[in-house]
Scaffold this motif. Structure first.
Motif, PDB file in Angstrom:
ATOM      1  N   ASP A 116      50.962  -6.799 -32.409  1.00 60.14           N
ATOM      2  CA  ASP A 116      49.856  -7.668 -32.003  1.00 60.14           C
ATOM      3  C   ASP A 116      49.945  -9.041 -32.662  1.00 60.14           C
ATOM      4  O   ASP A 116      49.720 -10.071 -32.020  1.00 60.14           O
ATOM      5  CB  ASP A 116      48.523  -7.005 -32.353  1.00 60.14           C
ATOM      6  N   ALA A 117      50.273  -9.032 -33.974  1.00 57.54           N
ATOM      7  CA  ALA A 117      50.368 -10.306 -34.688  1.00 57.54           C
ATOM      8  C   ALA A 117      51.514 -11.152 -34.151  1.00 57.54           C
ATOM      9  O   ALA A 117      51.380 -12.370 -33.971  1.00 57.54           O
ATOM     10  CB  ALA A 117      50.547 -10.060 -36.185  1.00 57.54           C
ATOM     11  N   LEU A 118      52.663 -10.528 -33.873  1.00 56.71           N
ATOM     12  CA  LEU A 118      53.804 -11.280 -33.329  1.00 56.71           C
ATOM     13  C   LEU A 118      53.493 -11.811 -31.931  1.00 56.71           C
ATOM     14  O   LEU A 118      53.924 -12.915 -31.575  1.00 56.71           O
ATOM     15  CB  LEU A 118      55.041 -10.387 -33.295  1.00 56.71           C
ATOM     16  N   GLY A 119      52.743 -11.015 -31.159  1.00 57.97           N
ATOM     17  CA  GLY A 119      52.343 -11.506 -29.841  1.00 57.97           C
ATOM     18  C   GLY A 119      51.452 -12.731 -29.947  1.00 57.97           C
ATOM     19  O   GLY A 119      51.593 -13.689 -29.179  1.00 57.97           O
ATOM     20  N   CYS A 120      50.513 -12.704 -30.908  1.00 61.24           N
ATOM     21  CA  CYS A 120      49.633 -13.866 -31.107  1.00 61.24           C
ATOM     22  C   CYS A 120      50.425 -15.073 -31.588  1.00 61.24           C
ATOM     23  O   CYS A 120      50.188 -16.208 -31.151  1.00 61.24           O
ATOM     24  CB  CYS A 120      48.536 -13.520 -32.110  1.00 61.24           C
ATOM     25  N   ILE A 121      51.383 -14.844 -32.509  1.00 59.29           N
ATOM     26  CA  ILE A 121      52.206 -15.954 -32.997  1.00 59.29           C
ATOM     27  C   ILE A 121      53.026 -16.537 -31.856  1.00 59.29           C
ATOM     28  O   ILE A 121      53.161 -17.755 -31.725  1.00 59.29           O
ATOM     29  CB  ILE A 121      53.111 -15.469 -34.141  1.00 59.29           C
ATOM     30  N   GLY A 122      53.572 -15.643 -31.002  1.00 53.89           N
ATOM     31  CA  GLY A 122      54.326 -16.132 -29.854  1.00 53.89           C
ATOM     32  C   GLY A 122      53.477 -16.952 -28.901  1.00 53.89           C
ATOM     33  O   GLY A 122      53.978 -17.860 -28.232  1.00 53.89           O
ATOM     34  N   ALA A 123      52.176 -16.647 -28.854  1.00 55.58           N
ATOM     35  CA  ALA A 123      51.260 -17.403 -27.988  1.00 55.58           C
ATOM     36  C   ALA A 123      50.708 -18.651 -28.667  1.00 55.58           C
ATOM     37  O   ALA A 123      49.912 -19.372 -28.071  1.00 55.58           O
ATOM     38  CB  ALA A 123      50.106 -16.504 -27.549  1.00 55.58           C
TER      39      ALA A 123
END
Length: 386
Positions: A116-123
């Motif tokens: 989830d955190a990596l997805g947010c960082i990617g966004a």
């Protein structure tokens, strides 16, 4: 009861912080125990139902139970088989279930938090914290990713601050250079309009040329300050081990010399400066000189300098006994080109801005406050190694 609750809570914390190997062993052991208990329970049921169907006990001699089992109905054969070999499927089912529980409790939550955190960082959202409190290897992985996220946030904030600082510098430069350009434009327009007609006296011509020359020199000075600012922005922090008492004595001596030159007093105080620390002495000294010079400019009779060492922070407080900072200076005093006396000696209001920039490069801050006893205080903080 309270003792039992505390004991259970402590065991729960120890289990959450146990390594994955120990946790997996516990889950498999629990699965094995559950499988054996299930088999024992089902074995007793099989024995009871076997007697119902055949009228014989399932534990009689091997020949009898073999003949009865294989000559009887399918249910009898199943009961006979489960009685003697049911422990294997029971163990398989229970160990599979506990293995799934191990994945659900110890692996998947950490992976989901990281994903989830990596997805947010990617966004582009760097504010999603990776919260996983267990002390096992997955917790260590989450903490490593959290440190990486915070480093990315810090670097992104640093780049934003640099861009914002550059924007303010450019805006201040454009604001300060507008006046000289306006004067030059007015003088040029005046001369172009009246010199060809012979309506400008020699005295008036020299006056206009002097005004133009003064504004040209001012533009050159402002350009030099831009070069100086760019040089400070590109400056790298270069640390070395410093002996606290010796370093503070050196700074105090420099401050007293500056005060004597201005015919003012300088009082020095220090606390917690014993020992050594790792810092860029030249950078700290440059900030200190700027703060002392600024304080002496506004002091009536003298200044007070205090050095404080608190753990990984080296603090410098410079106080003057003047009128203190105005409300506007408290807010904008560390901005580029801010000055309340720009006509005084070519001062362009860069000292405090450069000091703030250098403090931030050294992991610290620069703040301006007014003393309750009167006068202004400049507080510089530097992050140092110990």
């Amino acid at each position: 009861m309270d003792w039992l609750r505390k004991k259970a809570a402590r065991l729960g914390v120890e289990f959450r912080n146990a390594s994955l190997t120990k946790s997996l062993f516990f889950y498999m052991a629990a699965g094995a125990v559950a499988g054996m208990m299930l088999w024992i329970l089902s074995r007793n049921l099989c024995e009871s139902w076997f007697k119902v169907f055949t009228g014989e006990k399932i534990r009689e001699n091997l020949t009898l139970r073999w003949e009865i089992a294989h000559q009887g109905k399918a249910a009898v054969r199943f009961l006979w088989f489960w009685y003697w070999y049911g422990q294997y499927p029971c163990l398989a089912v229970c160990c599979t279930a506990t293995g799934g529980m191990f994945l659900q409790k110890k692996i998947y939550p950490a992976l989901k938090a990281v994903q989830d955190a990596l997805g947010c960082i990617g966004a582009g959202d760097y504010g999603r914290e990776i919260a996983y409190l267990d002390g096992d290897e997955m917790g260590g992985l989450c903490r490593s990713f959290e440190q990486l996220r915070r480093r990315l946030v810090k670097e992104k904030r640093s780049r934003w601050m640099e861009q914002e600082s550059q924007r303010r510098i450019n805006a201040a430069f454009a604001h300060d250079i507008r006046t000289p350009l306006t004067v030059l434009s007015g003088c040029t327009e005046f001369l172009q309009k009246y010199v060809p007609k012979g309506k400008v006296s020699e005295e008036k011509l020299l006056e206009k040329l002097a005004a133009m020359h003064h504004q040209e020199q001012r533009i050159l000075e402002i350009s030099k300050t831009m070069t100086q600012l760019h040089g400070q922005e590109a400056r790298e922090v270069s640390g070395a081990w410093l002996e606290g008492r010796t370093f503070v004595q050196h700074l105090g001596t420099a401050a007293r010399e500056l005060a004597v030159e201005k015919k003012k007093t300088c009082r020095i105080a220090a606390q917690g400066i014993e020992g050594i620390f790792f810092a860029d002495g030249g950078l700290i000294e440059e900030v200190f000189d700027n703060l002392v010079s600024n304080a002496l400019r506004y002091a009536q009779s003298g200044i007070t300098v205090e050095f404080v060492r608190k753990g990984e922070e080296f603090l410098i407080y410079v106080r003057d006994d003047g009128a203190g900072f105005s409300h506007r200076a408290l807010r904008y005093g560390t901005d580029p080109y801010y000055s309340e006396d720009k006509e005084g000696g070519g001062h362009f209001g860069l000292g405090l801005f450069i000091s703030r920039m250098l403090c931030e490069k050294h992991g610290g801050t620069l703040k301006l406050v007014n003393s309750i006893d009167g006068g202004g205080i400049a507080a510089a903080a530097f992050l140092v190694g110990v």
